[in-house]
Design a protein around this motif. Structure first.
Motif, PDB file in Angstrom:
ATOM      1  N   LEU A  35      -9.574  -9.314   8.956  1.00 44.22           N
ATOM      2  CA  LEU A  35      -9.352 -10.737   8.472  1.00 44.22           C
ATOM      3  C   LEU A  35      -8.126 -11.115   9.265  1.00 44.22           C
ATOM      4  O   LEU A  35      -6.902 -10.873   9.479  1.00 44.22           O
ATOM      5  CB  LEU A  35      -8.416  -9.921   7.075  1.00 44.22           C
ATOM      6  CG  LEU A  35      -8.523 -11.150   6.018  1.00 44.22           C
ATOM      7  CD1 LEU A  35      -8.287 -10.432   4.850  1.00 44.22           C
ATOM      8  CD2 LEU A  35      -7.760 -12.286   6.206  1.00 44.22           C
ATOM      9  N   ALA A  37      -6.026 -14.324  10.140  1.00 49.56           N
ATOM     10  CA  ALA A  37      -5.025 -15.553   9.667  1.00 49.56           C
ATOM     11  C   ALA A  37      -5.407 -16.723  10.199  1.00 49.56           C
ATOM     12  O   ALA A  37      -5.507 -16.531  11.463  1.00 49.56           O
ATOM     13  CB  ALA A  37      -3.460 -15.410   9.547  1.00 49.56           C
ATOM     14  N   LYS A  40      -7.523 -16.222   4.382  1.00 51.39           N
ATOM     15  CA  LYS A  40      -7.026 -15.097   3.227  1.00 51.39           C
ATOM     16  C   LYS A  40      -8.215 -14.211   2.849  1.00 51.39           C
ATOM     17  O   LYS A  40      -7.804 -13.457   1.842  1.00 51.39           O
ATOM     18  CB  LYS A  40      -6.436 -16.020   2.185  1.00 51.39           C
ATOM     19  CG  LYS A  40      -5.250 -16.835   2.453  1.00 51.39           C
ATOM     20  CD  LYS A  40      -4.066 -16.124   3.063  1.00 51.39           C
ATOM     21  CE  LYS A  40      -2.741 -16.637   3.267  1.00 51.39           C
ATOM     22  NZ  LYS A  40      -2.340 -17.755   2.199  1.00 51.39           N
ATOM     23  N   GLU A  41      -9.472 -14.249   3.407  1.00 45.55           N
ATOM     24  CA  GLU A  41     -10.513 -13.464   2.803  1.00 45.55           C
ATOM     25  C   GLU A  41     -11.239 -12.908   3.976  1.00 45.55           C
ATOM     26  O   GLU A  41     -11.756 -13.657   5.076  1.00 45.55           O
ATOM     27  CB  GLU A  41     -11.214 -14.549   1.953  1.00 45.55           C
ATOM     28  CG  GLU A  41     -12.419 -13.731   1.452  1.00 45.55           C
ATOM     29  CD  GLU A  41     -13.195 -14.583   0.648  1.00 45.55           C
ATOM     30  OE1 GLU A  41     -14.595 -14.572   0.213  1.00 45.55           O
ATOM     31  OE2 GLU A  41     -12.532 -15.471  -0.421  1.00 45.55           O
ATOM     32  N   PRO A  69      -1.342  -5.143   0.055  1.00 43.32           N
ATOM     33  CA  PRO A  69      -1.528  -6.624  -0.512  1.00 43.32           C
ATOM     34  C   PRO A  69      -2.992  -7.122  -0.329  1.00 43.32           C
ATOM     35  O   PRO A  69      -3.186  -8.306   0.202  1.00 43.32           O
ATOM     36  CB  PRO A  69      -0.413  -7.046   0.924  1.00 43.32           C
ATOM     37  CG  PRO A  69      -1.074  -6.281   2.087  1.00 43.32           C
ATOM     38  CD  PRO A  69      -1.136  -4.795   1.473  1.00 43.32           C
ATOM     39  N   PHE A  70      -3.994  -6.235  -0.752  1.00 41.59           N
ATOM     40  CA  PHE A  70      -5.314  -6.784  -0.645  1.00 41.59           C
ATOM     41  C   PHE A  70      -5.936  -6.609  -1.910  1.00 41.59           C
ATOM     42  O   PHE A  70      -5.407  -5.580  -2.959  1.00 41.59           O
ATOM     43  CB  PHE A  70      -6.331  -6.013   0.145  1.00 41.59           C
ATOM     44  CG  PHE A  70      -5.553  -6.307   1.682  1.00 41.59           C
ATOM     45  CD1 PHE A  70      -6.078  -7.490   2.467  1.00 41.59           C
ATOM     46  CD2 PHE A  70      -4.939  -5.506   2.140  1.00 41.59           C
ATOM     47  CE1 PHE A  70      -5.721  -7.612   3.783  1.00 41.59           C
ATOM     48  CE2 PHE A  70      -4.413  -5.514   3.515  1.00 41.59           C
ATOM     49  CZ  PHE A  70      -4.767  -6.973   4.291  1.00 41.59           C
ATOM     50  N   TYR A  91      -6.417 -11.299   0.584  1.00 42.78           N
ATOM     51  CA  TYR A  91      -5.242 -10.948   1.207  1.00 42.78           C
ATOM     52  C   TYR A  91      -4.355 -11.794   0.386  1.00 42.78           C
ATOM     53  O   TYR A  91      -4.462 -13.159   0.102  1.00 42.78           O
ATOM     54  CB  TYR A  91      -4.907 -11.461   2.654  1.00 42.78           C
ATOM     55  CG  TYR A  91      -3.481 -11.235   2.997  1.00 42.78           C
ATOM     56  CD1 TYR A  91      -2.715 -10.067   2.958  1.00 42.78           C
ATOM     57  CD2 TYR A  91      -2.879 -12.342   3.832  1.00 42.78           C
ATOM     58  CE1 TYR A  91      -1.518  -9.942   3.212  1.00 42.78           C
ATOM     59  CE2 TYR A  91      -1.518 -12.110   4.108  1.00 42.78           C
ATOM     60  CZ  TYR A  91      -0.767 -10.977   3.798  1.00 42.78           C
ATOM     61  OH  TYR A  91       0.389 -10.943   4.336  1.00 42.78           O
ATOM     62  N   TYR A  92      -3.337 -11.331  -0.266  1.00 45.45           N
ATOM     63  CA  TYR A  92      -2.334 -11.903  -1.197  1.00 45.45           C
ATOM     64  C   TYR A  92      -1.484 -13.063  -0.336  1.00 45.45           C
ATOM     65  O   TYR A  92      -1.041 -14.066  -1.190  1.00 45.45           O
ATOM     66  CB  TYR A  92      -1.386 -10.935  -1.927  1.00 45.45           C
ATOM     67  CG  TYR A  92      -2.068 -10.022  -2.765  1.00 45.45           C
ATOM     68  CD1 TYR A  92      -3.185 -10.379  -3.524  1.00 45.45           C
ATOM     69  CD2 TYR A  92      -1.611  -8.698  -3.083  1.00 45.45           C
ATOM     70  CE1 TYR A  92      -3.987  -9.642  -4.495  1.00 45.45           C
ATOM     71  CE2 TYR A  92      -2.116  -7.746  -3.882  1.00 45.45           C
ATOM     72  CZ  TYR A  92      -3.316  -8.147  -4.777  1.00 45.45           C
ATOM     73  OH  TYR A  92      -3.855  -7.214  -5.412  1.00 45.45           O
ATOM     74  N   LEU A  96       3.068  -8.422   4.937  1.00 42.88           N
ATOM     75  CA  LEU A  96       2.872  -7.834   6.337  1.00 42.88           C
ATOM     76  C   LEU A  96       3.575  -8.547   7.515  1.00 42.88           C
ATOM     77  O   LEU A  96       3.924  -9.800   7.399  1.00 42.88           O
ATOM     78  CB  LEU A  96       1.207  -7.933   6.332  1.00 42.88           C
ATOM     79  CG  LEU A  96       0.606  -7.145   5.310  1.00 42.88           C
ATOM     80  CD1 LEU A  96      -0.827  -7.229   5.764  1.00 42.88           C
ATOM     81  CD2 LEU A  96       0.943  -5.550   5.150  1.00 42.88           C
ATOM     82  N   TYR A 133      -5.769  -6.636   9.302  1.00 42.65           N
ATOM     83  CA  TYR A 133      -5.082  -7.820   9.239  1.00 42.65           C
ATOM     84  C   TYR A 133      -4.519  -8.248  10.432  1.00 42.65           C
ATOM     85  O   TYR A 133      -3.569  -7.810  10.914  1.00 42.65           O
ATOM     86  CB  TYR A 133      -3.959  -8.150   8.000  1.00 42.65           C
ATOM     87  CG  TYR A 133      -3.453  -9.484   7.964  1.00 42.65           C
ATOM     88  CD1 TYR A 133      -4.169 -10.308   7.506  1.00 42.65           C
ATOM     89  CD2 TYR A 133      -2.051  -9.661   8.135  1.00 42.65           C
ATOM     90  CE1 TYR A 133      -3.598 -11.666   7.255  1.00 42.65           C
ATOM     91  CE2 TYR A 133      -1.394 -10.839   8.054  1.00 42.65           C
ATOM     92  CZ  TYR A 133      -2.197 -12.033   7.743  1.00 42.65           C
ATOM     93  OH  TYR A 133      -1.857 -13.103   7.510  1.00 42.65           O
TER      94      TYR A 133
END
Length: 233
Positions: A35, A37, A40-41, A69-70, A91-92, A96, A133
């Protein structure tokens, strides 16, 4: 005949009457999920390749700090024979590190429906894969991290240091001394970390100049790439 022996024979006989099906029926589209950045998914494609119907359960394990946080959706879903589903990992958006990659374990478990056949032992098969992430703006590239690894001897073992901001996962690690090879059990080395592994059979007075390391690295899509490097003393 003693009672424990009788009980043992009975248990052995019962086990012979059961058939065990432990092969995974749900096929996954990848062996890992990245995932990256600002996304967010992330997603994972699933397919029930069996002739049976299964209940699917999916979740992300806590990391060492107790964080998760997922969210995974669907987390509980019925999957019919031949049916395909997309598993979404959300992902919230906070919590992280932003200066290095983080790793978690994503679990996909298949629970078979109750069978009408007698004397069949059913098993819930769980597949675990790494969930990475990757924050935005990290220096360097993930595909170059393997070339940046630093290898050195430590007593009768091998140490690897990862100076990059990305995890490096290994398919195999072998130290070669002429025609002799020594395998090192190294699964993964985290960003900015050192991992040490034993080299069974390696003599203590061996010189690093006589050795080189050959290793396979698992890429973001699950493929293998081969590398080799020198080893410092």
């Amino acid at each position: 005949m003693r009672t424990p022996a009788i009980v043992g024979l009975i248990l052995a006989s019962l086990l012979l009457c059961f058939s065990v099906a432990a092969d995974a029926a749900i096929n996954l589209s990848s062996t890992r999920v990245v995932l990256a950045a600002p996304a967010k998914e992330g997603s994972l494609q699933l397919q029930n390749s069996s002739q049976e119907e299964f209940m699917l359960q999916a979740w992300v394990e806590e990391n060492a700090a107790g964080e998760v946080p997922f969210a995974v959706t669907p987390s509980l879903e019925r999957l019919r024979s031949g049916e395909k589903k997309t598993l979404r990992i959300l992902y919230y958006g906070e919590g992280l590190p932003t200066d290095k990659e983080s790793v978690f374990w994503l679990n996909v478990q298949e629970v078979p429906q109750k069978t009408k056949v007698e004397n069949v032992l059913q098993i819930a098969v769980r597949q675990r894969l790494k969930l990475f992430y990757r924050p935005a703006g990290l220096p360097g590239r993930a595909e170059d991290a393997a070339r940046e690894l630093k290898w050195r001897l430590s007593g009768k073992g091998l140490e690897v240091y990862n100076p990059s901001h990305f995890h490096v996962s290994f398919g195999s690690v072998v130290v070669r001394k002429g025609s002799e090879t020594y395998s090192a059990a190294i699964d993964m080395v985290a960003p900015g970390s050192t991992f040490a592994a034993e080299l069974p059979g390696l003599v203590e007075d061996v010189r690093s100049g006589d050795l080189k390391v050959e290793f396979q690295v698992i890429g973001g899509f699950g493929g293998m790439a081969k590398y080799d490097s020198t080893i410092s003393g």
